[in-house]
Write a protein that holds these residues in place. Structure first.
Motif, PDB file in Angstrom:
ATOM      1  N   TYR A  72       0.830  -1.265   0.005  1.00 18.74           N
ATOM      2  CA  TYR A  72       0.033  -0.030  -0.068  1.00 18.74           C
ATOM      3  C   TYR A  72       0.910   1.243   0.107  1.00 18.74           C
ATOM      4  O   TYR A  72       1.716   1.176   0.295  1.00 18.74           O
ATOM      5  N   PRO A  73       0.326   2.370  -0.568  1.00 16.61           N
ATOM      6  CA  PRO A  73       1.203   3.615  -0.281  1.00 16.61           C
ATOM      7  C   PRO A  73       1.706   3.948   1.127  1.00 16.61           C
ATOM      8  O   PRO A  73       0.758   4.029   1.963  1.00 16.61           O
ATOM      9  N   GLY A  74       2.964   4.315   1.103  1.00 13.99           N
ATOM     10  CA  GLY A  74       3.822   4.632   2.406  1.00 13.99           C
ATOM     11  C   GLY A  74       4.056   3.438   3.073  1.00 13.99           C
ATOM     12  O   GLY A  74       4.386   3.942   4.143  1.00 13.99           O
ATOM     13  N   VAL A  79      10.576  -0.296  12.547  1.00 18.21           N
ATOM     14  CA  VAL A  79      11.814  -0.814  13.438  1.00 18.21           C
ATOM     15  C   VAL A  79      12.992  -0.214  12.527  1.00 18.21           C
ATOM     16  O   VAL A  79      12.928  -0.439  11.514  1.00 18.21           O
ATOM     17  N   PRO A  80      14.024   0.287  12.986  1.00 13.45           N
ATOM     18  CA  PRO A  80      15.262   0.763  12.283  1.00 13.45           C
ATOM     19  C   PRO A  80      15.793  -0.288  11.465  1.00 13.45           C
ATOM     20  O   PRO A  80      15.718  -1.536  11.992  1.00 13.45           O
ATOM     21  N   SER A  81      16.320   0.160  10.207  1.00  9.76           N
ATOM     22  CA  SER A  81      16.510  -0.810   9.212  1.00  9.76           C
ATOM     23  C   SER A  81      17.561  -1.929   9.555  1.00  9.76           C
ATOM     24  O   SER A  81      17.493  -3.040   9.443  1.00  9.76           O
ATOM     25  N   GLY A 100      11.501   1.404   3.424  1.00  4.56           N
ATOM     26  CA  GLY A 100      10.052   1.021   2.985  1.00  4.56           C
ATOM     27  C   GLY A 100      10.018  -0.344   2.390  1.00  4.56           C
ATOM     28  O   GLY A 100      11.000  -1.092   2.332  1.00  4.56           O
ATOM     29  N   GLN A 101       8.716  -0.694   1.954  1.00  5.63           N
ATOM     30  CA  GLN A 101       8.361  -1.877   1.782  1.00  5.63           C
ATOM     31  C   GLN A 101       9.194  -2.530   0.408  1.00  5.63           C
ATOM     32  O   GLN A 101       9.734  -3.515   0.471  1.00  5.63           O
ATOM     33  N   ALA A 106      12.953  -6.343  -1.521  1.00  7.15           N
ATOM     34  CA  ALA A 106      14.333  -6.583  -2.328  1.00  7.15           C
ATOM     35  C   ALA A 106      15.448  -7.210  -1.493  1.00  7.15           C
ATOM     36  O   ALA A 106      15.999  -8.051  -2.072  1.00  7.15           O
ATOM     37  N   TYR A 107      15.395  -6.882   0.112  1.00  6.05           N
ATOM     38  CA  TYR A 107      16.320  -7.472   0.652  1.00  6.05           C
ATOM     39  C   TYR A 107      16.165  -8.855   0.942  1.00  6.05           C
ATOM     40  O   TYR A 107      17.053  -9.913   0.815  1.00  6.05           O
TER      41      TYR A 107
END
Length: 523
Positions: A72-74, A79-81, A100-101, A106-107
């Protein structure tokens, strides 16, 4: 990983010899359900333990779990990356302090590739039923793409997998667009539309500021306001990325610092909620800065102690709610009459589209209705009075079933990846212990499981989630918190570091194992 090229469909006929039919079903040492953080983490740990005879059964067409479903948008992590990643797979290239998502997904794709997990992945393979075969001491698994048998099952389906939409009168005949936040319809343009946002939880706090500028009118249905704190987000500089890549110790220090800060917060949540008073004052100041209208500010100010429900992080949520095209209805949605939404306070609102930010089946995980134990009882039936497991990982009556993010393993203030890795340690130690004693399976004793949960719920009585004066999604219909862990991640790591065989019944093999048709993959 080599495997049988032909897999029978569930219920397929044609084989007249029962033993031949049994041999046609692929057998693995471990079947993992789900390919989110839990499932991929389990796959990595299995390979590292030398167990390469496993599959990851994924109902979707790619990895990612909740970070695939929620687009969804946003959408972003709160939690810190550098703490929201596997300890064995640090990522020096996170673009923001709160990612962001797309970056988190991708990770996970990268983890699947770098750790050689793709040969084990079975996409578009939804688990329809998993049933313990007592005679053969293994699990029989029916999926949408065929059948499997496995010595052990790891359920990493996760609690945020299946959206929950309230059964509202008139919803089925609503003429406009309807979707849940985790099933976002990107083809539907909200520009200029009258949009209803139902719910004001963590997803809604990210969605509302993203869609408010484009919506013609945004109507927010709020049953209970949430406490919101500022989000200290920023872009991570190229220098920081370079340091973390060239000097990995700097990333470890950063992660360790983030970890320590959150461990220091635990006591306020689980033992001394009064310590949260200062945090609540910060949240009150945040409301005052973001909302000038005293009437709206009153609507958005909770009447319970901060921390009782999930604390939200946002710098844009309050300004979006205070915008001229936004209306906050401080009541839940009661029914629909055509395109008219009727709130619990009787007010009526015409809308073109409805977005449900109404959460997930957390205390009644749908996977429970598909898993059947030694006596033929489903896990859902076993948990009808509330979910419980031994150390959040295993359940009496369901041998060799291991949970990742099981009952009472959720967190209110830190990274779930820390809990996931602890449960993976426990799962690997259990499988290793089975090999060392020559047993086929294990299940917790009734006494051990009961004692663990009695002590856990006793500790829960002191937490802010119990004493804070709210009703949250952490509680099941009986008012029991079956979701959160009432302690630090360090204490959970200690509790799951080793399997205590004294807490388990060992099951010896009673029949020869079916011939394996899935060979071990090369390392």
């Amino acid at each position: 990983m080599a495997s049988s090229s032909k897999r029978p469909r569930p219920g397929a006929s044609g084989a007249t010899d029962p033993s031949a039919a049994a041999e046609a079903v692929p057998h693995v040492r471990v079947a993992v359900i789900g390919s989110g953080f839990g499932g991929l983490g389990a796959a990595v740990r299995l390979r590292r333990a030398g167990i390469t005879d496993f599959v990851v059964l994924e109902r979707a067409d790619s990895v990612g779990g909740t970070w695939r479903d929620n687009s969804y948008p946003g959408c972003a992590c709160d939690v810190p990356s550098h703490l929201y990643s596997f300890s064995f797979a640090p990522n020096p290239d996170w673009p923001r302090s709160f990612s962001g998502q797309p970056d988190i997904r991708a990770y996970l794709e990268k983890v699947a590739t770098v750790f050689g997990l793709r040969p084990h992945l079975r996409f578009n393979t939804e688990v329809l039923e998993a049933r313990w075969d007592e005679e053969r001491t293994h699990w029989r698994i029916a999926t949408s793409a065929g059948q499997w048998t496995a010595d052990a099952v790891v359920s990493a389906a996760g609690p945020l997998a299946d959206p929950q939409i309230p059964d509202l009168p008139g919803l089925s005949t609503f003429p406009g667009k309807v979707f849940h936040s985790s099933r976002w319809d990107h083809d539907y343009d909200l520009t200029g539309k009258r949009v209803a946002m139902v719910g004001t939880g963590a997803s809604a706090a990210q969605i509302i500021p993203s869609i408010q500028p484009k919506a013609g009118k945004l109507t927010v249905f709020q049953r209970t306001p949430a406490w919101v704190l500022p989000r200290r987000d920023r872009e991570i500089t190229q220098l920081e990325k370079w340091l973390h890549g060239r000097l990995p110790v700097t990333a470890k220090i950063r992660r360790g610092t983030l970890f320590a800060l959150r461990e220091l917060q635990v006591d306020a949540f689980v033992r001394r909620p009064g310590l949260l008073r200062f945090v609540q004052q910060l949240a009150e100041r945040h409301i005052a800065q973001g909302v000038a209208d005293p009437a709206l500010r009153a609507k958005l100010t909770p009447d319970y102690r901060i921390g009782c429900k999930r604390i939200l992080l946002s710098n844009t949520y309050y300004p979006a709610l205070a915008a001229a095209n936004t209306e906050v209805v401080s009541a839940g949605l009661r029914e629909l009459r055509g395109s008219t939404l009727v709130a619990a306070d009787g007010s009526e609102h015409e809308v073109d589209a409805i977005v449900f930010g109404t959460g997930f089946h957390v205390t009644d995980m749908p996977i429970g209705a598909r898993v059947f134990g030694a006596n033929g009882t489903s896990l859902a039936e076993e948990w009808k009075d509330g979910m419980e497991a031994l150390r959040g990982s295993t359940v009496h009556g369901f041998p060799n079933l291991f949970f990742v993010i099981g009952p009472n393993t959720g967190l209110g203030n830190s990274s779930m990846i820390l809990m996931i890795e602890s449960q993976l340690n426990y799962m690997i130690d259990a499988l290793t212990a089975l090999d060392s004693v020559g047993a086929a399976a294990m299940q917790p004793t009734v006494r051990a499981q009961r004692q663990w949960n009695l002590e856990l719920q006793h500790r829960m009585d002191r937490t802010v989630w119990t004493t804070g004066g709210c009703l949250s999604w952490y509680l099941d219909p009986n008012g029991k918190n079956t979701v959160l862990w009432p302690g630090s991640t360090t204490s959970f790591r200690r509790a799951t570091r080793r399997v205590d065989l004294g807490e388990y019944e060992l099951i010896m093999r009673t029949a020869p194992t079916a011939a394996r048709t899935v060979q071990e993959a090369t390392a």
